[in-house]
Structures are given as structure tokens and as C-alpha cells.
Motif scaffolding. Structure first.
Motif, PDB file in Angstrom:
ATOM      1  N   LEU A   1       0.824  -1.212   0.000  1.00 34.32           N
ATOM      2  CA  LEU A   1       0.000   0.000   0.000  1.00 34.32           C
ATOM      3  C   LEU A   1       0.858   1.263   0.000  1.00 34.32           C
ATOM      4  O   LEU A   1       0.488   2.272  -0.601  1.00 34.32           O
ATOM      5  N   GLU A   2       1.993   1.198   0.677  1.00 32.14           N
ATOM      6  CA  GLU A   2       2.900   2.349   0.687  1.00 32.14           C
ATOM      7  C   GLU A   2       3.662   2.467  -0.634  1.00 32.14           C
ATOM      8  O   GLU A   2       3.949   3.579  -1.081  1.00 32.14           O
ATOM      9  N   ARG A   3       3.970   1.346  -1.245  1.00 35.72           N
ATOM     10  CA  ARG A   3       4.640   1.365  -2.558  1.00 35.72           C
ATOM     11  C   ARG A   3       3.718   1.905  -3.645  1.00 35.72           C
ATOM     12  O   ARG A   3       4.161   2.596  -4.555  1.00 35.72           O
ATOM     13  N   ASP A   4       2.439   1.539  -3.555  1.00 34.74           N
ATOM     14  CA  ASP A   4       1.486   1.942  -4.584  1.00 34.74           C
ATOM     15  C   ASP A   4       0.184   2.392  -3.921  1.00 34.74           C
ATOM     16  O   ASP A   4      -0.719   1.588  -3.701  1.00 34.74           O
ATOM     17  N   PRO A   5       0.075   3.679  -3.613  1.00 32.15           N
ATOM     18  CA  PRO A   5      -1.110   4.196  -2.929  1.00 32.15           C
ATOM     19  C   PRO A   5      -2.419   4.020  -3.711  1.00 32.15           C
ATOM     20  O   PRO A   5      -3.494   4.177  -3.149  1.00 32.15           O
ATOM     21  N   SER A   6      -2.337   3.663  -4.999  1.00 33.55           N
ATOM     22  CA  SER A   6      -3.568   3.467  -5.771  1.00 33.55           C
ATOM     23  C   SER A   6      -4.223   2.120  -5.468  1.00 33.55           C
ATOM     24  O   SER A   6      -5.369   1.895  -5.848  1.00 33.55           O
ATOM     25  N   LEU A   7      -3.503   1.244  -4.778  1.00 33.45           N
ATOM     26  CA  LEU A   7      -4.097  -0.046  -4.426  1.00 33.45           C
ATOM     27  C   LEU A   7      -5.239   0.161  -3.438  1.00 33.45           C
ATOM     28  O   LEU A   7      -5.160   0.995  -2.540  1.00 33.45           O
ATOM     29  N   GLY A   8      -6.272  -0.605  -3.574  1.00 33.27           N
ATOM     30  CA  GLY A   8      -7.438  -0.459  -2.717  1.00 33.27           C
ATOM     31  C   GLY A   8      -7.378  -1.290  -1.454  1.00 33.27           C
ATOM     32  O   GLY A   8      -8.039  -0.978  -0.470  1.00 33.27           O
ATOM     33  N   PHE A   9      -6.585  -2.375  -1.493  1.00 33.39           N
ATOM     34  CA  PHE A   9      -6.509  -3.237  -0.321  1.00 33.39           C
ATOM     35  C   PHE A   9      -5.285  -4.138  -0.420  1.00 33.39           C
ATOM     36  O   PHE A   9      -4.665  -4.265  -1.474  1.00 33.39           O
ATOM     37  N   ALA A  10      -4.967  -4.749   0.690  1.00 37.58           N
ATOM     38  CA  ALA A  10      -3.898  -5.757   0.743  1.00 37.58           C
ATOM     39  C   ALA A  10      -4.418  -6.904   1.603  1.00 37.58           C
ATOM     40  O   ALA A  10      -5.268  -6.710   2.464  1.00 37.58           O
ATOM     41  N   HIS A  11      -3.904  -8.093   1.339  1.00 40.43           N
ATOM     42  CA  HIS A  11      -4.276  -9.235   2.172  1.00 40.43           C
ATOM     43  C   HIS A  11      -3.052 -10.099   2.383  1.00 40.43           C
ATOM     44  O   HIS A  11      -2.086 -10.035   1.637  1.00 40.43           O
ATOM     45  N   GLY A  12      -3.100 -10.890   3.403  1.00 39.90           N
ATOM     46  CA  GLY A  12      -1.961 -11.734   3.733  1.00 39.90           C
ATOM     47  C   GLY A  12      -2.361 -13.193   3.793  1.00 39.90           C
ATOM     48  O   GLY A  12      -3.510 -13.556   3.588  1.00 39.90           O
ATOM     49  N   ALA A  13      -1.377 -14.016   4.084  1.00 41.39           N
ATOM     50  CA  ALA A  13      -1.597 -15.444   4.206  1.00 41.39           C
ATOM     51  C   ALA A  13      -2.280 -15.760   5.532  1.00 41.39           C
ATOM     52  O   ALA A  13      -2.259 -14.970   6.473  1.00 41.39           O
ATOM     53  N   LEU A  14      -2.858 -16.929   5.595  1.00 37.69           N
ATOM     54  CA  LEU A  14      -3.542 -17.384   6.800  1.00 37.69           C
ATOM     55  C   LEU A  14      -2.963 -18.732   7.185  1.00 37.69           C
ATOM     56  O   LEU A  14      -2.803 -19.611   6.332  1.00 37.69           O
ATOM     57  N   THR A  15      -2.623 -18.889   8.437  1.00 39.45           N
ATOM     58  CA  THR A  15      -2.131 -20.162   8.939  1.00 39.45           C
ATOM     59  C   THR A  15      -3.128 -20.669   9.969  1.00 39.45           C
ATOM     60  O   THR A  15      -3.394 -19.993  10.964  1.00 39.45           O
ATOM     61  N   HIS A  16      -3.702 -21.828   9.711  1.00 37.39           N
ATOM     62  CA  HIS A  16      -4.618 -22.439  10.664  1.00 37.39           C
ATOM     63  C   HIS A  16      -3.804 -23.246  11.663  1.00 37.39           C
ATOM     64  O   HIS A  16      -2.833 -23.894  11.307  1.00 37.39           O
ATOM     65  N   PHE A  17      -4.190 -23.203  12.914  1.00 31.77           N
ATOM     66  CA  PHE A  17      -3.528 -24.010  13.921  1.00 31.77           C
ATOM     67  C   PHE A  17      -4.546 -24.450  14.956  1.00 31.77           C
ATOM     68  O   PHE A  17      -5.615 -23.864  15.086  1.00 31.77           O
ATOM     69  N   VAL A  18      -4.210 -25.510  15.654  1.00 33.13           N
ATOM     70  CA  VAL A  18      -5.078 -26.044  16.688  1.00 33.13           C
ATOM     71  C   VAL A  18      -4.237 -26.242  17.939  1.00 33.13           C
ATOM     72  O   VAL A  18      -3.103 -26.724  17.871  1.00 33.13           O
ATOM     73  N   VAL A  19      -4.776 -25.834  19.064  1.00 29.73           N
ATOM     74  CA  VAL A  19      -4.107 -26.058  20.339  1.00 29.73           C
ATOM     75  C   VAL A  19      -4.920 -27.114  21.086  1.00 29.73           C
ATOM     76  O   VAL A  19      -6.113 -26.958  21.286  1.00 29.73           O
ATOM     77  N   ASP A  20      -4.264 -28.210  21.428  1.00 27.08           N
ATOM     78  CA  ASP A  20      -4.955 -29.228  22.223  1.00 27.08           C
ATOM     79  C   ASP A  20      -4.001 -29.792  23.266  1.00 27.08           C
ATOM     80  O   ASP A  20      -2.815 -29.530  23.261  1.00 27.08           O
ATOM     81  N   ALA A  21      -4.563 -30.543  24.180  1.00 28.37           N
ATOM     82  CA  ALA A  21      -3.765 -31.094  25.270  1.00 28.37           C
ATOM     83  C   ALA A  21      -2.739 -32.080  24.743  1.00 28.37           C
ATOM     84  O   ALA A  21      -1.725 -32.329  25.298  1.00 28.37           O
TER      85      ALA A  21
END
Length: 120
Positions: A100-120
Motif C-alpha cells: 500500500l505504501e509502494r502503490d497508494p492506488s491499491l485499494g486493499f492488501a491481504h496476507g496469508a492465513l495459517t490455521h492451527f489447533v491447540v490441544d492437550a
């Protein structure tokens, strides 16, 4: 950047989500927690935080209405909607801002998603 955290009865996750935002390599200028009528300890969890965290409580109306309340209250030019059970990587905001800082004309940015589970 403003981060909006809509929440409903997620006090048990919310502190970790806020801690992850406050420990970013680029801390947001404001974090708005919009409590969508929770009946748990959400208000008490948020009260332990100071600037840049702000707390808004509203009557239950669903996530979209909570996001809209956050948008109306935000002061930032850029908005990051962050779920109350998310944990951000330490450089997540920095990585989202770079294109967004490199190209202010961009309307949005998105990132990766990492799913995780916490269990006993």
C-alpha cells in the motif's frame, strides 16, 4: 492504521489477539475493540489495556454491525479488520502496509492465513 476488532463473548481469546497486535513491528495508531453485546468478561479484558486500544460496547447486532461501528469511530486512513480469535505474526501489519505504501492506488492488501489447533 486502525485495527478494528469486532467481538462477541470471546474474552478467553481476546487478550492474546490484542497482545499480538500491540507487539507488532509497526504498532497500529489505534485498535478499536467493538463489543457486540457480550455477556462474558470482554469489558474487563479490554480494561487492562491502554492507548492505543479503545473500547466501544454496543447492543448485539452481529459482526457486520460491529465492524460498521468501528469504521465510524476510526481515525485512520487504513483499516485492518482483525478477528477476536486471531493471532498476528509479529510483522503482519508491516507486511500488509508495504504494498500500500509502494502503490497508494491499491485499494486493499491481504496476507496469508495459517490455521492451527491447540490441544492437550
Amino acid at each position: 492504521m486502525t485495527v478494528i476488532v469486532p467481538t462477541f463473548n470471546r474474552a478467553h481469546y481476546l487478550g492474546e489477539a490484542l497482545d499480538s497486535l500491540l507487539s507488532q513491528s509497526r504498532v497500529p495508531s489505534e485498535i478499536i475493540v467493538v463489543d457486540d453485546g457480550s455477556t462474558d468478561d470482554t469489558g474487563a479484558v479490554v480494561s487492562a489495556y491502554r492507548d492505543p486500544v479503545r473500547y466501544i460496547r454496543k447492543e448485539n447486532g452481529g459482526k457486520a454491525s460491529a465492524v460498521n461501528v468501528g469504521l465510524a469511530a476510526s481515525r485512520g486512513d487504513l483499516i485492518y479488520v482483525f478477528d477476536d480469535d486471531d493471532i498476528a505474526y509479529p510483522d503482519a501489519i508491516e507486511k500488509l502496509l508495504e504494498p500500500l505504501e509502494r502503490d497508494p492506488s491499491l485499494g486493499f492488501a491481504h496476507g496469508a492465513l495459517t490455521h492451527f489447533v491447540v490441544d492437550a
